[in-house]
Design an enzyme around this catalytic site. Structure first.
Site, short mmCIF file in Angstrom:
data_model
loop_
_atom_site.label_atom_id
_atom_site.label_comp_id
_atom_site.label_asym_id
_atom_site.label_seq_id
_atom_site.Cartn_x
_atom_site.Cartn_y
_atom_site.Cartn_z
N GLY A 276 0.82 -1.20 0.00
CA GLY A 276 0.00 0.00 0.00
C GLY A 276 0.85 1.24 0.00
N GLY A 277 0.21 2.37 0.31
CA GLY A 277 0.92 3.63 0.26
C GLY A 277 2.03 3.76 1.28
CG MET A 278 1.07 3.76 5.30
SD MET A 278 0.47 4.92 6.54
CE MET A 278 0.76 3.98 8.02
CB VAL B 118 0.38 -6.87 3.56
CG1 VAL B 118 -0.32 -7.96 4.37
CG2 VAL B 118 -0.17 -5.52 3.95
CE LYS C 32 -1.96 -3.03 6.82
NZ LYS C 32 -3.20 -2.21 6.83
CG ASP D 17 -10.22 4.45 3.39
OD1 ASP D 17 -10.87 4.97 2.47
OD2 ASP D 17 -9.15 3.86 3.22
#
Length: 666
Positions: free
Chosen positions: A21-23, A26, A41, A135
């Site tokens: 993902g963005g930051m 996983v 994660k 979200d």
């Protein structure tokens, strides 16, 4: 760089990477202490030294760790090692709702409501603990291979308070509420709005607002009215449409007050989809006190049961495709990247175009090959025929049927004999190729016939009823015809004549029986469909079936039949079948009580389950994943830190262990 085989915290062995993902990245890993698969994660290295990102990452763990619900992806552990920050969570095998919508286009209203109810229950559990997801989107909703819907990725959620103000517009802009778009106050009604947009996409196959960039889409959320979902789904029930419209009102005051209120309407819509019961508050009505009708307790209980029963997805969806898309499953991106998606769509269009051309060429080649083979232009092998059922027929009748298909008695058929009390001698009791299967005329079909092999007794001829006759018997049989036609026979030949008459009478009786009755074949062990096909071929009608548990017969197969195999019955005779439900598994429920004065955690040795129990509380484990009458529990007291997180005490002497018995669930 995390590679396969690396151990984290001397406990979690990395198996492979499943998403990014963005930051964070996983990974799928093995927990060697509890012996289960988990997802880990890990904050990306470039952000691990940034205090803002680390704080946000810890916020995710602290927010989600306190949530334990069947419709939420559970958080097991959180920690750091050598500057690397990680969260250990439940590993769920399945696909995202986004992928599911893309595969099916539009979901029917029952399926959409069923998914929405499960998502709503997860959100409800979070709201009850003061946590807002912020979200909610199809990429953060997982449908497991077992059909369970779970909400994941609390990456931008945090405990809500009366003065919580959004600093940034977070979450994917397609599903963000107007108050998120304007950086305003955010509460549980923002999650209700986002769930309404998700429901809109489920029933229409599209999002209500789209544009060239995030700013344009955010402005649409603030200013434009969305097209009613019934414009794209004409068969959408009025109750579901009004639920979606109420949930997506631009003013939070006009939406559902709580997610629990929305769940009540969703359950009612599942039971009475065409009833217009949803009340949408107008702008002029705001501020007025109104008494809202409440669903009676008995009705609510009935609705809940019916809603739970409907949480089953359409059979038309292929279970074999129910595996998650890694990149969508663990999506941490905060904004919708339109440029990347447009580029991916363009690539996908080109791939699909070339794939379509390739498939077309393959189909044409296959058609040419099939037609060429049929008309003799190409010869790809021997001719194939569809096998018929000859079990229960006399050997002579079976041979006649098989020769009609093109089989040759000498080249294609091998016969063996077996004594069988359920069938008359000379009856076919087994064929090596089942009815409906393709059979090549180059192959061999094996038949088993009831009775003794006539060649072993020295016979030279086979009668039409399957019994063998010697040459003398044949002569007697021919003489019997003349003998039986004469009314006066000499005493010297009376014995022979009487014997001949008996043989003739027996032969005549056998012929009459074969013309007016049929032998019931054995269908025990066959599936219900196979049994029905076999019986239909014999002219026997299956009029009823019942189901019973069986330890020996697999589920869906026949346990017994009301008429025994081999019994001669008239055509169109009714028969009943008992179908197996498989083994009846025993499950147990257990009541687990907190033995300490304060909160604690527990773990179950037999099932690798774990969880927490509040102070002076008790929980009920309704079903054990592994049926066991007795389970062993280990309790560990916990304390609550100043930041609100729960920490297990280091003093192991405080740990308590006990063994409890479960009760059998009916």
């Amino acid at each position: 760089m995390i590679t396969q085989g690396v151990f984290i915290a001397d406990r979690y062995e990395v198996i492979d990477r499943v998403g990014s993902g963005g930051m964070s990245d996983v990974y799928r890993a093995k927990d060697h202490i509890l012996g289960r698969e988990v997802a880990i994660k890990i904050l990306k290295q470039e952000f691990s030294e940034d205090a803002t990102f680390v704080a946000k990452f810890r916020t995710e763990a602290q927010s989600a760790a306190g949530l334990e619900h069947p419709n939420i992806v559970n958080i097991y552990d959180v920690g750091s090692e050598n500057g690397m920050y990680f969260i250990v969570m439940e590993y769920v095998e399945g696909i995202t709702l986004k992928t599911y919508i893309e595969k099916k286009g539009q979901l029917n209203f029952k399926e959409a409501i069923s998914i929405a109810i499960q998502v709503g229950r997860g959100i409800e559990a979070a709201h009850q603990k003061g946590i807002i997801h912020r979200d909610i989107k199809p990429q953060n909703i997982i449908i497991s291979t077992e059909g369970k819907v779970k909400v994941t990725d609390f990456g931008i959620a945090h405990a809500a308070s009366s003065n919580t103000i959004h600093a940034d517009v977070m979450g994917s802009v397609h599903y963000s509420s107007p108050e998120q778009a304007r950086n305003g106050f955010v509460d549980g009604k923002s999650d209700i709005y986002s769930l309404g947009i998700v429901m809109y996409e489920m029933v229409t196959g599209r999002v209500p607002f789209d544009g060239d960039n995030t700013v344009a889409i955010a402005i649409q959320h603030l200013q434009e009215e969305m097209v009613a979902p019934s414009a794209y789904a004409p068969d959408l029930p009025i109750s579901l449409e009004k639920i979606i419209l109420k949930a997506t009102m631009k003013s939070p005051d006009r939406r559902y007050p709580t997610i629990s209120d929305m769940l009540i309407d969703l359950k009612r819509a599942l039971v009475s989809p065409n009833e217009d019961f949803v009340t949408i508050v107008g702008a002029a009505d705001l501020g007025q006190t109104k008494v809202m009708p409440r669903v009676p307790a008995e009705t609510e209980e009935s609705i809940t049961k019916k809603a739970a029963a409907a949480l089953i997805f359409d059979d038309e969806y292929d279970d074999e495709e129910e595996y998650y898309d890694d990149d969508e499953y663990y999506d941490d991106d905060e904004y919708y990247d339109d440029d990347d998606e447009d580029e991916e769509d363009s690539k996908m269009d080109r791939i699909m175009t070339f794939a379509g051309i390739g498939v077309g060429v393959v189909i044409v080649a296959i058609l040419v090959a099939i037609l060429g083979n049929v008309f003799g232009v190409f010869n790809f092998g021997a001719k194939k025929v569809t096998m018929v059922n000859v079990v229960g027929s006399s050997y002579e009748a079976a041979v006649e049927q098989l020769e009609g298909l093109g089989l040759d008695t000498e080249d294609n058929i091998v016969v063996s004999y077996e004594e069988n009390e359920d069938y008359a001698d000379g009856t076919v009791i087994y064929q090596s190729v089942a009815e409906g299967e393709e059979f090549s005329l180059k192959d061999t079909l094996r038949l088993t016939v009831s009775g003794a092999d006539s060649s072993e007794s020295g016979s030279t001829d086979t009668s039409t009823d399957g019994s063998s006759s010697t040459g003398t018997d044949s002569s007697n049989s021919s003489n019997s015809s003349g003998s039986s036609s004469s009314s006066n026979s000499s005493s010297s030949s009376s014995s022979s004549s009487n014997s001949s008459k008996e043989n003739s009478s027996s032969s005549t009786d056998t012929k009459t029986d074969s013309d007016s009755t049929v032998a019931v074949p054995s269908v025990v062990g066959l599936t219900q469909a196979e049994a029905t096909t076999v019986l239909d071929a014999k002219g026997i009608v299956v009029t009823s079936t019942t189901q019973e548990y069986s330890d020996e017969v697999t589920s869906g197969s026949v346990i017994s039949q009301s008429i025994e195999a081999g019994e001669m019955v008239a055509p169109n005779t009714s028969i009943s079948l008992v179908i197996s439900k498989g083994k009846k598994e025993t499950t147990y429920s257990y009541t687990v009580s907190n033995p300490f004065d304060g909160p604690c955690t527990y773990s179950i040795a037999e099932t690798n389950q774990s969880g927490s129990i509040p102070k002076n509380g008790a929980i009920n484990i309704s079903k054990s994943p592994k049926s066991s009458l007795t389970i062993t529990l280990t309790y560990t007291p916990t304390i609550t830190a100043s930041d609100g997180s729960t920490v297990s005490l280091d003093d192991k002497t405080e740990t308590k262990t006990e063994t409890i018995n479960g009760t059998v669930e009916q």
